[in-house]
Design an enzyme around this catalytic site. Structure first.
Site, PDB file in Angstrom:
ATOM      1  N   CYS A 142     -32.920  -6.142 -55.738  1.00 45.49           N
ATOM      2  CA  CYS A 142     -31.455  -6.516 -56.315  1.00 45.49           C
ATOM      3  C   CYS A 142     -31.717  -5.926 -58.078  1.00 45.49           C
ATOM      4  O   CYS A 142     -32.558  -6.235 -58.609  1.00 45.49           O
ATOM      5  CB  CYS A 142     -30.906  -7.761 -56.413  1.00 45.49           C
ATOM      6  SG  CYS A 142     -29.331  -7.958 -57.192  1.00 45.49           S
ATOM      7  N   ASP A 274     -19.959  -2.507 -61.272  1.00 45.78           N
ATOM      8  CA  ASP A 274     -21.080  -3.309 -61.094  1.00 45.78           C
ATOM      9  C   ASP A 274     -22.333  -2.152 -60.957  1.00 45.78           C
ATOM     10  O   ASP A 274     -22.073  -1.011 -61.086  1.00 45.78           O
ATOM     11  CB  ASP A 274     -21.002  -3.820 -59.648  1.00 45.78           C
ATOM     12  CG  ASP A 274     -22.124  -5.041 -59.401  1.00 45.78           C
ATOM     13  OD1 ASP A 274     -22.922  -5.321 -60.111  1.00 45.78           O
ATOM     14  OD2 ASP A 274     -21.680  -5.626 -58.355  1.00 45.78           O
ATOM     15  N   ASN A 275     -23.673  -2.595 -61.384  1.00 43.29           N
ATOM     16  CA  ASN A 275     -24.779  -1.710 -61.096  1.00 43.29           C
ATOM     17  C   ASN A 275     -24.671  -0.745 -62.186  1.00 43.29           C
ATOM     18  O   ASN A 275     -24.978   0.420 -61.809  1.00 43.29           O
ATOM     19  CB  ASN A 275     -24.799  -1.306 -59.663  1.00 43.29           C
ATOM     20  CG  ASN A 275     -25.133  -2.323 -58.535  1.00 43.29           C
ATOM     21  OD1 ASN A 275     -26.028  -3.370 -58.846  1.00 43.29           O
ATOM     22  ND2 ASN A 275     -24.370  -2.442 -57.512  1.00 43.29           N
TER      23      ASN A 275
HETATM   24  N1  MTE Z   1     -23.136  -4.290 -49.045  1.00 43.46           N
HETATM   25  C1  MTE Z   1     -21.819  -4.795 -48.622  1.00 43.46           C
HETATM   26  N2  MTE Z   1     -20.905  -4.346 -47.905  1.00 43.46           N
HETATM   27  N3  MTE Z   1     -21.662  -5.850 -49.361  1.00 43.46           N
HETATM   28  C2  MTE Z   1     -22.491  -6.519 -50.405  1.00 43.46           C
HETATM   29  O1  MTE Z   1     -22.056  -7.528 -50.868  1.00 43.46           O
HETATM   30  N4  MTE Z   1     -24.562  -5.974 -51.652  1.00 43.46           N
HETATM   31  C3  MTE Z   1     -25.297  -4.968 -52.253  1.00 43.46           C
HETATM   32  C4  MTE Z   1     -25.796  -4.508 -51.093  1.00 43.46           C
HETATM   33  N5  MTE Z   1     -25.229  -3.918 -50.101  1.00 43.46           N
HETATM   34  C5  MTE Z   1     -23.650  -5.718 -50.883  1.00 43.46           C
HETATM   35  C6  MTE Z   1     -24.108  -4.586 -49.806  1.00 43.46           C
HETATM   36  C7  MTE Z   1     -26.198  -5.730 -53.106  1.00 43.46           C
HETATM   37  S1  MTE Z   1     -25.841  -5.838 -54.726  1.00 43.46           S
HETATM   38  C8  MTE Z   1     -27.657  -5.598 -52.904  1.00 43.46           C
HETATM   39  S2  MTE Z   1     -28.858  -6.140 -54.010  1.00 43.46           S
HETATM   40  C9  MTE Z   1     -28.062  -5.412 -51.414  1.00 43.46           C
HETATM   41  O2  MTE Z   1     -26.872  -5.238 -50.502  1.00 43.46           O
HETATM   42  C10 MTE Z   1     -28.802  -6.590 -50.907  1.00 43.46           C
HETATM   43  O3  MTE Z   1     -29.216  -6.485 -49.357  1.00 43.46           O
HETATM   44  P1  MTE Z   1     -29.675  -7.731 -48.636  1.00 43.46           P
HETATM   45  O4  MTE Z   1     -28.659  -8.929 -48.636  1.00 43.46           O
HETATM   46  O5  MTE Z   1     -29.982  -7.346 -47.259  1.00 43.46           O
HETATM   47  O6  MTE Z   1     -31.019  -8.339 -49.504  1.00 43.46           O
END
Ligand code: MTE
Length: 865
Positions: A142, A274-275
């Site tokens: 993350c 975000d990000n």
């Molecule tokens: N995809 C969806 N659809 N919804 C989410 O909240 N979170 C993202 C990403 N993909 C997210 C997502 C974020 S910020 C991260 S760091 C990763 O998923 C984490 O993946 P994991 O939960 O399998 O470790």
């Protein structure tokens, strides 16, 4: 060479676990060490929308019960070795986890749209059958990993991550490029947008990735349906997700529903807000007010940056070092990772603050997969040998003589990649606190005896501790040349910076920082109509949010004209503190304003005073179930009553083991007419694994008989009078009937209202209660409630509802759903004027708020305690 689906039976392709024929030909253990998942549905999740998701309770929760965001404890993560078991893999969910039925997995559809000649709609089954399948180890991380260190300097946007928001799995699926190329993208296309099937606050989660990265086979960007040989678990994207190695985890979209090919970046809310790593000089305020920062693609982050983290010595590890063992070697070790597939060329450790460095050994287990050639695993070909890129973490170590720890202040580690980019010495603070990769510093401190040393990591993900906490408490500046230790032989001028008060910085409007408010001006606002109050020497107006304050009007009017610092800080979240900027008026001329006094006041007939904390004494603890207790407190005198109106709450406060003040509002079980005693019924939230227990409930649980705690009040918006008359937000109202919706220990306010109505002989106001619990043993006050029905004037019906029902259960089952809600409301309408009173856990309250919103019920007829 790719694993060909055609060569396998349907059963082999679509079964969750692949029985690869190559198991016997290869050292299978090397590729994958199977472990037993330790997951189950946890109590903490049962009242949330994730009640269908089994989880490992060792994961450290970073945002309470919901949404689920967690990291494994750092050492536990390291101990798993190269491949992290799926149930210990960190999780980042922006909202609830979609429910996907087992039988529907293969029919899950997703589309490929946008600037393509040949739009596609594919099922997961099509994806497995029509495209070459691969299995490859990939580290996901993350972008917020290590954010807590930045938040400790100055709180930005985003919750605290420790250093363990990173994990590695074997992912099985196909190249995203294979799917996109089948749709025949336009030459003008530059990005692939990805959208998930979840529905967090701002709509489905989505983002994008530049098309050139998708095309680059060295990057191995995938659409995956298996993790470590099993179908994806709900938290990790069941049944289908994107996996983007070497790129921040935020782009690996889970529960994949749409792929859109475009010439511009994604327009999804989460892509914009975000990000991103905004320039360091952009403050929280600028980021909140100036939208252009978020729309600037230059600040969007794709590749991860270089990172090395020390795992051993662990935080609070202690070593006795004396003549007998000082020449022994100690192995310092940890892990590292980098973005964009770039190998980390060197990792170095310094015990003298960067003057000299020791070169560490680095082990890249990914190389062993590369050397193995093509191997069939889990229904895909292990194809690491096709690429030179490094898409996984590596492990580093070095041995030093123990005696060095006696003369050293800290261990710092830094990595350098093959392009000679190195981790920075200094923190690059930024509003989202992302990609924090300054040198990882483990401080060395004297232990409890002369020959003991102890080690401190910067901070701990979900609790206090670490050197940053210590340095802050000592008034040091974490960002200075000695990390705020101020202990140095280091020559050169030392400018001691003013210590930043994070809470205050969040709350004050910089333009009002120097506006002086006199004590006289403040005194004029010691009233209910236009209340001002003081927090940390600054004045705020409560007037604009009297109506909306979630804690009720009284919580503000009680502190009008006063210093509310302790109470305010104890109860408010970071989000609420940020909101205070709008209500900041200026700085108080002197700090002479009176804090709530602890001076012994004369004993009054009733205990509670909204402005004075009063001491009450624990005299009895009644254990009524495995986790429910009634705490009996003696009031100041045997003749005293609480003075708490029916339906209102009182505040209890005490210092926790970390010395910080904790304050919570409770509705007592005892009656306002009872003399000399106050009974509080609570459910104790015990710690589980590394998940800390409830702050206040653990203070109460551990209280010795005869010790004191403080009480103040009343507070709350609702007060029951008699014959259906009540005050709500101080306005009078009347109801012929009450619908009482209670969950778990939220029974107490409803209990108070019922007890009062039945005890007033002439009051025959109708009452219907819905009381929800998990299991039979969780129902509280059953005898009392049934006893209330026997009063001559009682007009009371109770529906008990359980989510886990025992055999022969005759009550309701499940949760308060729309059907039941409609039925209750119809019933109430027949009774005339009615009020709905609600008190329960957040999941239940959220569900009721939604039902209210979707119905035609006037929201002012609903009271949330
Ligand atoms: N995809 C969806 N659809 N919804 C989410 O909240 N979170 C993202 C990403 N993909 C997210 C997502 C974020 S910020 C991260 S760091 C990763 O998923 C984490 O993946 P994991 O939960 O399998 O470790």
């Amino acid at each position: 060479m790719a694993f060909s689906a055609a060569s396998r039976s349907d059963e082999q392709i679509f079964s969750g676990r692949e029985s690869s024929s190559s198991e016997s030909e290869y050292d299978y253990d090397f590729f994958w060490r199977k472990d037993t998942p330790l997951t189950k549905i946890l109590d903490i999740d049962t009242n949330t929308k994730d009640s269908h998701v089994a989880r490992d309770e060792r994961l450290l929760r970073l945002t309470g019960s919901h949404p689920f965001n967690c990291e494994p404890p750092l050492s536990l993560n390291y101990q798993q070795g190269f491949i992290t078991p799926s149930h210990l893999h960190f999780v980042r969910n922006h909202g609830a986890v979609p429910v996907v039925d087992e039988s529907e997995i293969m029919n899950w559809t997703f589309t490929v749209e946008g600037m393509v000649d040949n739009p596609l709609t594919l099922t997961l089954k099509d994806m497995i059958r029509d495209f070459p399948q691969y299995t490859t180890p990939i580290t996901l991380c993350c972008a917020g990993n290590r954010r807590k260190e930045q938040n400790m300097v100055l709180k930005g946007k985003g919750f605290n991550w420790g250093a363990s928001g990173v994990s590695t799995s074997l992912w099985t699926g196909c190249f995203l490029w294979d799917i996109i190329s089948k749709a025949n993208p336009s030459k003008k296309a530059r990005y692939v947008w990805m959208e998930g099937g979840d529905d967090p606050a701002k709509g489905p989660y989505g983002t994008c990735v530049p098309l050139h990265m998708v095309r680059d086979t060295e990057r191995m960007i995938m659409v995956a349906y298996k993790q470590n040989g099993e179908f994806l678990s709900p938290d990790h994207g069941k049944p289908l997700r994107c996996v983007l190695p070497g790129i921040i985890g935020g782009r690996s979209v889970k529960w994949l529903k749409r792929l859109v090919v475009s010439d511009v970046p994604s327009n999804n809310w989460y892509h914009y807000y975000d990000n991103k790593v905004l320039p360091t000089m952009v403050t929280n305020k600028m980021a909140a007010e100036e939208d252009h920062w978020w729309k600037d693609e230059r600040y969007t982050i794709y590749d991860l940056n270089l990172q090395t983290i020390t795992v051993y010595p662990e935080n609070d590890e202690r070593l006795i070092i004396n003549e007998t063992n000082e020449s022994e070697l100690y192995e310092i070790k940890g892990f590292g990772y980098n973005g964009g597939g770039k190998r980390i060329g060197r990792i170095e450790v310094s015990l003298d603050r960067g003057k000299t460095w020791t070169l560490c050994d680095i082990d890249y287990p990914e190389d062993r997969y590369r050397e193995a050639g093509y191997v069939d695993l889990f229904g895909g070909t292990v194809n690491v040998c096709d690429r030179m890129s490094c898409l996984c973490w590596c492990f580093w170590s070095t041995k030093v003589e123990k005696k060095l720890f006696k003369s050293s202040k800290d261990i710092v580690v830094r990595g350098m990649d093959i392009s000679m980019s190195a981790q920075p010495r200094n923190m690059y603070w930024n509003v989202t606190s992302m990609l924090n990769n300054w040198w990882y510093r483990v401080a060395i401190q004297p232990g409890d005896t002369a020959d003991e040393v102890k080690f401190e990591h910067p901070c701990i993900a979900n609790k206090a501790g670490g050197w940053m906490d210590r340095v802050k408490a000592q008034g040091g500046d974490i960002l200075d040349r000695t990390w705020g230790e101020d202990d140095e032989d280091d020559s050169g001028p030392k400018v001691k910076k003013e210590v930043v008060d994070e809470d205050l910085e969040m709350m004050i409007n910089p333009e009002k920082r120097d506006v002086i408010i006199t004590a006289e001006e403040l005194a004029k606002h010691a009233n209910k109509e236009d209340p001002w109050f003081v927090v940390k020497g600054h004045v705020f107006t409560g007037t604009p949010f009297l109506d909306e304050h979630p804690g009720g009007v009284q919580a503000i009017t009680n502190v009008a004209g006063e210093d509310a610092t302790d109470d305010f800080i104890a109860i408010h979240s970071e989000g609420s503190k940020l909101l205070m900027k709008k209500f900041h008026i200026g700085r108080l001329e002197t700090t002479a304003v009176s804090a709530p006094t602890d001076a012994v006041t004369e004993i009054t007939p009733t205990l509670l005073n909204p402005k004075v904390w009063k001491k009450i004494t624990l005299v009895k603890k009644e254990i009524i179930s495995h986790d429910s207790r009634i705490f009996h407190f003696a009031l100041e005198s045997p003749e005293q009553t609480t003075g708490l109106p029916v339906g209102k709450h009182l505040f209890i406060r005490s210092k926790g083991p970390d010395g910080k003040l904790v304050m919570r509002a409770y509705t007592p079980k005892s009656n306002h007419k009872q003399k000399g005693i106050l009974e509080i019924l609570i459910k104790v939230y015990f710690p589980r694994g590394d998940i800390p227990g409830g702050k206040m409930t653990m203070i109460l649980e551990n209280m010795e008989m005869g010790t004191q705690i403080e009480a103040k009040g009343p507070t709350g918006e609702f007060e029951y009078l008699e014959n259906g008359n009540f005050l709500y937000n101080e306005k009078p109202g009347r109801a012929d009937s009450f619908l009482l919706l209670a969950g778990g220990s939220g029974i107490t306010p409803c209990y108070q209202v019922i007890a009062e109505i039945v005890s007033q002989e002439k009051d025959n106001t109708k009452m219907k209660m819905f009381y929800a619990n998990r299991a039979l043993g969780d129902i509280l006050c059953y005898e009392d409630l049934e006893g209330f029905k026997k009063f001559t004037n009682a007009n009371l019906e109770i529906d008990y509802c359980l989510s886990e029902t025992p055999e022969g259960w005759k009550g309701l089952t499940g949760y308060l759903n729309k059907e039941l809600w409609d039925q209750y409301i119809e019933e109430q309408k027949k009774n005339g004027e009615f009020m709905v009173l609600v008190c329960g856990p957040p999941g239940m309250v959220g569900a009721i708020e939604k039902l209210v919103k979707e119905s035609d019920l006037d929201p002012s007829r609903v009271v949330y305690f």
